[in-house]
Scaffold this active site. Structure first.
Site, PDB file in Angstrom:
ATOM      1  N   HIS A  77       0.827  -1.216   0.000  1.00 31.27           N
ATOM      2  CA  HIS A  77       0.000   0.000   0.000  1.00 31.27           C
ATOM      3  C   HIS A  77       0.859   1.263   0.000  1.00 31.27           C
ATOM      4  CE1 HIS A  77      -3.427  -2.607   1.866  1.00 31.27           C
ATOM      5  NE2 HIS A  77      -3.132  -2.943   0.625  1.00 31.27           N
ATOM      6  N   HIS A 234      -9.368  -1.721  -5.062  1.00 34.25           N
ATOM      7  CA  HIS A 234      -8.273  -2.102  -4.169  1.00 34.25           C
ATOM      8  C   HIS A 234      -7.303  -3.070  -4.845  1.00 34.25           C
ATOM      9  CE1 HIS A 234      -6.015  -2.340  -0.528  1.00 34.25           C
ATOM     10  NE2 HIS A 234      -5.848  -3.621  -0.814  1.00 34.25           N
ATOM     11  N   ASP A 238      -3.319  -2.505  -5.220  1.00 34.88           N
ATOM     12  CA  ASP A 238      -2.275  -3.497  -4.924  1.00 34.88           C
ATOM     13  C   ASP A 238      -1.363  -3.710  -6.129  1.00 34.88           C
ATOM     14  OD1 ASP A 238      -2.982  -4.077  -2.293  1.00 34.88           O
ATOM     15  OD2 ASP A 238      -4.238  -5.788  -2.830  1.00 34.88           O
ATOM     16  N   HIS A 261      -1.532 -10.759  -5.528  1.00 37.07           N
ATOM     17  CA  HIS A 261      -0.112 -10.485  -5.278  1.00 37.07           C
ATOM     18  C   HIS A 261       0.844 -11.474  -5.946  1.00 37.07           C
ATOM     19  CE1 HIS A 261      -0.921  -7.194  -2.679  1.00 37.07           C
ATOM     20  NE2 HIS A 261      -1.593  -7.922  -1.811  1.00 37.07           N
TER      21      HIS A 261
HETATM   22 ZN   LIG Z   1      -3.993  -4.522  -0.483  1.00 35.46          ZN
END
Ligand SMILES: [Zn+2]
Length: 301
Positions: A77, A234, A238, A261
């Protein structure tokens, strides 16, 4: 040409780590040109870890960096805010292993950076410009980068949940506002999975103060959502943070489908090795010149 920039002053913030639940103090400090983003563990004599793909350690629920056994966790973040606001050089001092989660979004980091102010530097910025499509895939999860004139991301998610379902969000560097459209989107989790995460020693610092939590039908946070498509925004937040590990801004169109991720990190490390797919340029708007056309002469200075 575009110049590099750093912060005009040092700024600090404190909070708890999402996974460790431990209090941490963080300070962002100006850094010389060509430093990039470098973390320093002040509790370990200032041990430095560069925010570079080669230092990526573990990417399941968060993106962590590791060097010589020293860990810096949940970096995405802050990296997203720095990349989103185009800060090239900064030293990030932290006195514990995990960054503070704050409100679960990148907005507090954006406010902190704005409070510091920006300092333009003499050195030119370099960009990684995509020359040909490049893809990573894991089953139905994919990320493809295509040549484009600016940095652009199209993110699509599809969760079998009545409040989420299929969402798509598009970010275009030239026309979108990172600070207002992307940064405020909070991390989210499903009530049904929280117990399992806790059993695995994760989200010890997690609460309704720093995450959107979903039950089977909706959001249990009293304040509701910041955007109807906050979930997709969001994921894009990321991705912007994880792509900061390229070490320089990307010029290309990223299309991510149901990614996360692990796939973001995989794309970054494989793309860096696939040197035929990109080149470094010093102007974002540089377009490919046909080979038949003679290159203009530039005065060196
Ligand atoms: Zn995140």
């Amino acid at each position: 040409m575009v110049n590099q920039q750093t912060l005009a002053a040092s700024v600090s913030v404190s909070g708890i780590g999402l996974h460790t639940g431990v209090k941490v103090n963080l300070r962002l400090c100006p850094a010389p040109a060509n430093t990039g983003i470098v973390f320093r563990r002040t509790d370990l004599e200032g041990f430095a870890i560069e925010a570079q793909s080669r230092n990526v350690a573990r990417v399941s629920y968060a993106t962590s960096l590791m060097k010589k056994g020293v860990l810096i966790s949940t970096t995405e973040h802050l990296l997203s805010a720095l990349a989103g606001l185009e800060v090239d050089n900064v030293i990030v001092e932290i006195d514990n292993l995990e960054l503070p989660i704050l409100d679960g979004s990148a907005r507090p980091f954006v406010e902190l950076i704005a409070q510091a102010g920006f300092q333009r530097q003499r050195a030119r910025k370099s960009f990684l410009k995509i020359l040909r499509p490049f893809e990573v895939r894991d089953g139905i999860k994919t990320i493809t980068v295509y040549p484009a004139d600016t940095f652009q991301v199209t993110y699509r998610i599809d969760f079998p949940h009545p409040l989420i379902g299929a969402q798509c969000f598009e970010f275009v560097r030239a026309s979108s506002s990172y600070a207002t459209e992307v940064a405020p989107a909070r991390t989210f989790g499903f009530l049904a999975e929280l117990e399992m995460l806790r059993k695995n020693g994760l989200i010890r610092g997690g609460s309704l103060e720093n995450a959107v939590v979903l039950d089977q039908t909706g959001v249990i946070n009293a304040e509701g959502l910041r955007f109807p498509d906050e979930f997709c925004r969001h994921k894009l937040l990321d991705l912007i943070g994880d792509f900061a590990l390229l070490g320089r801004p990307l010029i290309g169109h990223v299309v991510a489908e149901r990614a996360g991720h692990a796939l973001h990190a995989q794309l970054v490390s494989r793309l860096l090795r696939e040197k035929k797919s990109w080149k470094l340029v010093s102007k974002p708007e540089e377009t490919l010149r046909p080979v038949s056309e003679p290159a203009p002469m530039f005065a060196m200075n």
